[in-house]
Design a protein around this motif. Structure first.
Motif, mmCIF file in Angstrom:
data_model
loop_
_atom_site.group_PDB
_atom_site.id
_atom_site.type_symbol
_atom_site.label_atom_id
_atom_site.label_comp_id
_atom_site.label_asym_id
_atom_site.label_seq_id
_atom_site.Cartn_x
_atom_site.Cartn_y
_atom_site.Cartn_z
ATOM 1 N N SER A 70 -11.372 10.012 -9.662
ATOM 2 C CA SER A 70 -13.005 8.841 -8.892
ATOM 3 C C SER A 70 -12.490 7.425 -8.183
ATOM 4 N N LEU A 71 -11.827 6.705 -8.202
ATOM 5 C CA LEU A 71 -11.646 5.646 -7.406
ATOM 6 C C LEU A 71 -11.747 5.751 -6.051
ATOM 7 N N ALA A 72 -10.421 6.734 -6.150
ATOM 8 C CA ALA A 72 -9.967 7.202 -4.905
ATOM 9 C C ALA A 72 -10.589 7.764 -4.193
ATOM 10 N N ASP A 73 -12.151 9.042 -4.257
ATOM 11 C CA ASP A 73 -13.246 9.241 -3.811
ATOM 12 C C ASP A 73 -14.306 8.097 -3.049
ATOM 13 N N ASN A 74 -13.808 6.420 -4.285
ATOM 14 C CA ASN A 74 -15.370 6.308 -3.776
ATOM 15 C C ASN A 74 -14.316 5.196 -2.305
ATOM 16 N N ALA A 75 -12.893 5.356 -2.650
ATOM 17 C CA ALA A 75 -12.285 4.127 -1.144
ATOM 18 C C ALA A 75 -12.381 3.529 -0.101
ATOM 19 N N ASN A 76 -12.902 2.777 0.330
ATOM 20 C CA ASN A 76 -13.176 3.071 2.363
ATOM 21 C C ASN A 76 -11.728 3.618 2.725
ATOM 22 N N ASP A 77 -11.479 2.977 4.035
ATOM 23 C CA ASP A 77 -9.789 3.873 4.983
ATOM 24 C C ASP A 77 -8.922 2.380 4.274
#
Length: 69
Positions: free
Chosen positions: A23-30
């Motif tokens: 979930s965090l990775a899906d929300n992360a920016n570049d």
């Protein structure tokens, strides 16, 4: 280092921690940064707040992420 979402699938860890990390990775920016609330993560993963908080603590303890509170 930044863990991209596709890399998360191969990691072996408890299911709650894995769902939170994805979930965090899906929300992360570049740059690998993200700022979702605990409530948002709980809603997305279908886990309770306490389970999400414990998963984040576990992920921090193994070096998978760093939380900036």
């Amino acid at each position: 280092s930044v863990i991209i979402m596709s890399a998360c699938w191969e990691l072996q860890m408890p299911p709650t921690a894995k769902a939170v990390l994805i979930s965090l990775a899906d929300n992360a920016n570049d740059a690998g940064h993200c700022w979702p609330s605990i409530s948002c993560i709980a809603r997305r993963t279908c886990f309770g707040r306490t389970a999400v908080i414990e998963a984040i603590k576990w992920l921090e303890s193994v070096g998978a992420l760093r939380a900036d509170r």
